[in-house]
Motif scaffolding. Structure first.
Motif, short mmCIF file in Angstrom:
data_model
loop_
_atom_site.label_atom_id
_atom_site.label_comp_id
_atom_site.label_asym_id
_atom_site.label_seq_id
_atom_site.Cartn_x
_atom_site.Cartn_y
_atom_site.Cartn_z
N LEU A 36 37.15 35.55 41.96
CA LEU A 36 37.50 36.24 43.19
C LEU A 36 36.51 36.00 44.32
N MET A 49 44.09 31.53 40.38
CA MET A 49 43.51 32.38 39.35
C MET A 49 43.83 31.77 38.00
N PHE A 59 57.07 36.42 40.95
CA PHE A 59 57.22 37.50 41.93
C PHE A 59 58.70 37.85 42.15
N PHE A 63 59.95 41.63 41.81
CA PHE A 63 60.54 42.39 42.92
C PHE A 63 61.91 42.96 42.54
N ILE A 97 58.85 51.63 43.83
CA ILE A 97 57.50 51.11 43.61
C ILE A 97 56.86 51.72 42.37
N LEU A 104 48.39 45.48 36.20
CA LEU A 104 47.25 44.84 36.85
C LEU A 104 47.16 43.35 36.53
N SER A 105 48.27 42.68 36.52
CA SER A 105 48.30 41.23 36.33
C SER A 105 49.04 40.62 37.51
N PRO A 107 51.79 38.24 39.04
CA PRO A 107 52.99 37.45 38.73
C PRO A 107 52.80 36.01 39.21
N PRO A 160 53.65 39.35 50.64
CA PRO A 160 52.48 40.15 50.26
C PRO A 160 51.21 39.62 50.92
N MET A 169 40.91 45.00 46.51
CA MET A 169 41.87 44.09 47.11
C MET A 169 43.00 44.98 47.65
N VAL A 171 46.74 45.12 49.32
CA VAL A 171 47.94 44.30 49.51
C VAL A 171 48.92 45.04 50.41
N CYS A 195 49.06 48.95 49.12
CA CYS A 195 48.38 49.38 47.91
C CYS A 195 46.99 48.76 47.80
N ILE A 200 37.69 45.29 41.51
CA ILE A 200 37.98 43.94 41.05
C ILE A 200 36.71 43.23 40.59
N LEU A 205 39.78 48.21 36.47
CA LEU A 205 40.77 48.06 37.54
C LEU A 205 41.67 49.29 37.59
C1 LIG Z 1 43.36 40.93 38.24
C2 LIG Z 1 43.56 41.07 39.68
C3 LIG Z 1 42.40 41.09 40.52
C4 LIG Z 1 44.74 40.30 40.17
C5 LIG Z 1 46.01 41.09 40.02
C6 LIG Z 1 46.59 41.44 41.34
C7 LIG Z 1 47.91 42.17 41.22
C8 LIG Z 1 47.67 43.52 40.56
C9 LIG Z 1 48.58 42.29 42.59
C10 LIG Z 1 48.79 40.90 43.21
C11 LIG Z 1 50.05 41.01 44.08
C12 LIG Z 1 50.42 42.47 44.07
C13 LIG Z 1 51.86 42.87 44.41
C14 LIG Z 1 52.27 42.35 45.79
C15 LIG Z 1 53.44 43.01 46.37
C16 LIG Z 1 53.99 44.14 45.91
C17 LIG Z 1 55.23 44.69 46.55
C18 LIG Z 1 55.16 46.19 46.79
O1 LIG Z 1 56.40 46.70 47.23
C19 LIG Z 1 54.72 46.92 45.55
C20 LIG Z 1 53.39 46.37 45.03
C21 LIG Z 1 53.43 44.88 44.72
C22 LIG Z 1 54.34 44.62 43.55
C23 LIG Z 1 51.98 44.40 44.41
C24 LIG Z 1 51.43 44.98 43.09
C25 LIG Z 1 50.05 44.46 42.73
C26 LIG Z 1 49.97 42.95 42.68
C27 LIG Z 1 50.86 42.42 41.57
#
Ligand SMILES: CC(C)CCC[C@@H](C)[C@H]1CC[C@H]2[C@@H]3CC=C4C[C@@H](O)CC[C@]4(C)[C@H]3CC[C@]12C
Length: 449
Positions: A36, A49, A59, A63, A97, A104-105, A107, A160, A169, A171, A195, A200, A205
């Motif tokens: 990161l 990553m 994604f 979604f 949502i 915490l992964s 996509p 995003p 982080m 988003v 969010c 991180i 997390l």
């Molecule tokens: C291990 C770490 C640091 C990396 C993981 C980052 C993850 C948790 C992040 C990366 C992109 C993010 C997503 C990006 C967009 C959206 C759409 C929104 O309507 C709900 C949250 C959601 C679904 C986020 C959830 C968290 C997310 C999946």
């Protein structure tokens, strides 16, 4: 479909699989910070990553989880009172949502031209999506009520936008979301809530939403303002959502209250303020009594115990003393007890990438661009993480070459199933379906895998 209970039993009964083929990999040896620290200031889709931080869905598939509780839109459509309709739309927004708790992964970034559709006989909607832009990454989707969209249509796009700070982080999912309730001639719009993924670098997390969402009914100028409470002095505030429905003269006509991880209630406006006061008082009391450790400067210092700075997520909100005439609008479907071995997927997420011999026979053919045919995701799902990583690299390289060749010819990418249009009420530029997808003619699909 009348409730989340019905939805859950239907999912259990009809779901093909309720688990992924293999459980997730051990991540304890991977230092997320080493990756990161190269990311600060970069766009989410440009960050490479290691695949071990991915979850085996794209994604576009993730979604799709936003529309799982689409029965709330059917309910909205069935109400004759505009306030009642609005409260179910608000419940849908919160429900959409809800599946992100503990997810915490990352996509997989969709490839340009990748598509994903979702239809199932037991679920009251049909859905499809397409990656319409790569830089910046934009996913467009449209979801229709089961009758081919005669009652409602929900559409929009998601970009995003990630912002990294030293510890967190943030988003911000950009993009206008639109709901049309056809029989009521109503158009609602809103944007997704921001969010933050905490810790991180060091520590454990965790995930929260914060800020407000404004849902506007453009037809009668009614509005809902939902306030997602950031984590604060009281663990009872964690995941809390509070809001109001306002009429066209901005008078509060209904209160909304709940937790996006659990449920949303609608409360008579006469009782709402005193109910909120009561809740605050109880929360203060509870935080005094518990041994919960608030974020102190010592705890957040680098090298601190990783369990510090993590809110107590096991707080239960069961004993809500709801005022008379309150209504439970939505309740989350229960978490699977083995979810933590499978990326915290819900029962619905588990089957998103499923594609069996049986499906092949009974489901109308999918386009070759469907996420279910992505080899890297499939291989990761089957547990071969090294080969999945190689495939991911190959696909990204292939995509790069196509783009370079197009640039040379001065060509622009044309999405197959969406086009840009001016939004009929807001005037924004939005992605709308070109109404061709469900004709299922796949002869012109690009070769992206
Ligand atoms: C291990 C770490 C640091 C990396 C993981 C980052 C993850 C948790 C992040 C990366 C992109 C993010 C997503 C990006 C967009 C959206 C759409 C929104 O309507 C709900 C949250 C959601 C679904 C986020 C959830 C968290 C997310 C999946």
């Amino acid at each position: 479909m009348a409730s989340s209970d019905n939805l859950y039993s239907s999912l259990k009964k009809h779901a093909g699989r309720t688990k992924l083929p293999v459980s997730m990999f051990d991540r304890s040896q991977i230092s997320i910070w080493s990756i990161l620290k190269q990311c600060i200031g970069k766009e989410l889709s440009k960050i490479a990553m290691p695949i071990a931080w991915n979850e085996p869905v794209s994604f576009l598939q993730r979604f799709t989880e936003n529309v799982l509780y689409s029965y709330l839109l059917d309910k909205a459509d069935e109400c004759s009172d505009p306030i009642m309709r609005m409260q179910y739309v608000a419940a849908f927004v919160v429900s959409s949502i809800a599946s992100n708790i503990d997810r915490l992964s990352k996509p997989f970034n969709p490839l340009l031209g990748e598509t994903y559709e979702f239809t199932r006989d037991d679920l009251p909607f049909r859905y499809f999506s397409e990656q319409v832009s790569h830089h910046p990454p934009v996913s467009a989707f449209v979801c229709d009520s089961k009758d081919g969209g005669a009652r409602w249509k929900f559409y929009g796009s998601i970009l995003p936008k990630a912002k990294f700070s030293v510890k967190n982080m943030e988003v911000n999912p950009k993009g206008l979301l639109t709901l049309e309730l056809k029989r009521h001639k109503e158009v609602y719009t809103w944007e997704s809530v921001t969010c933050t993924i905490h810790n991180i670098v060091v520590g454990r997390l965790w995930f929260e939403y914060h800020g407000t969402v404004e849902i506007v009914n453009h037809s009668n100028k009614m509005k809902t303002v939902l306030n997602f409470k950031p984590y604060s002095w009281s663990s009872k505030e964690l995941h809390k959502v509070e809001g109001y429905i306002l009429d066209s003269r901005k008078h509060k006509v209904r209160g909304l209250y709940g937790y996006w991880t659990e449920a949303l209630y609608s409360i008579d406006i006469e009782h709402f303020e005193s109910f909120l006061k009561q809740q605050k008082k109880e929360a203060k009391q509870a935080s005094k009594n518990s041994q919960y450790r608030a974020t102190s400067s010592a705890a957040s210092a680098e090298g601190a115990d990783p369990d510090e700075d993590v809110p107590d997520i096991d707080v239960s909100h069961e004993q809500l003393n709801l005022p008379p005439n309150s209504l439970t609008l939505w309740r989350i479907i229960p978490k699977l007890e083995y979810a933590d071995q499978y990326y915290n997927f819900s029962i619905f997420s588990m089957a998103l990438n499923e594609w069996t011999e049986e499906d092949r026979k009974t489901h109308p053919p999918l386009p070759p661009t469907d996420s279910r045919f992505r080899p890297d995701i499939r291989i990761m799902e089957e547990g071969n993480i090294d080969r999945a990583g190689d495939e991911k690299t190959r696909l990204e390289e292939k995509q790069r070459q196509v783009r370079q060749a197009m640039e040379k010819r001065r060509e622009h990418w044309q999405p197959r199933w969406f086009r840009l249009a001016k939004h009929e009420v807001t005037g924004d530029e939005v992605w709308v379906s070109n109404e061709k997808y469900w004709q299922r003619n796949w002869s012109n699909c690009p070769d992206i895998y």
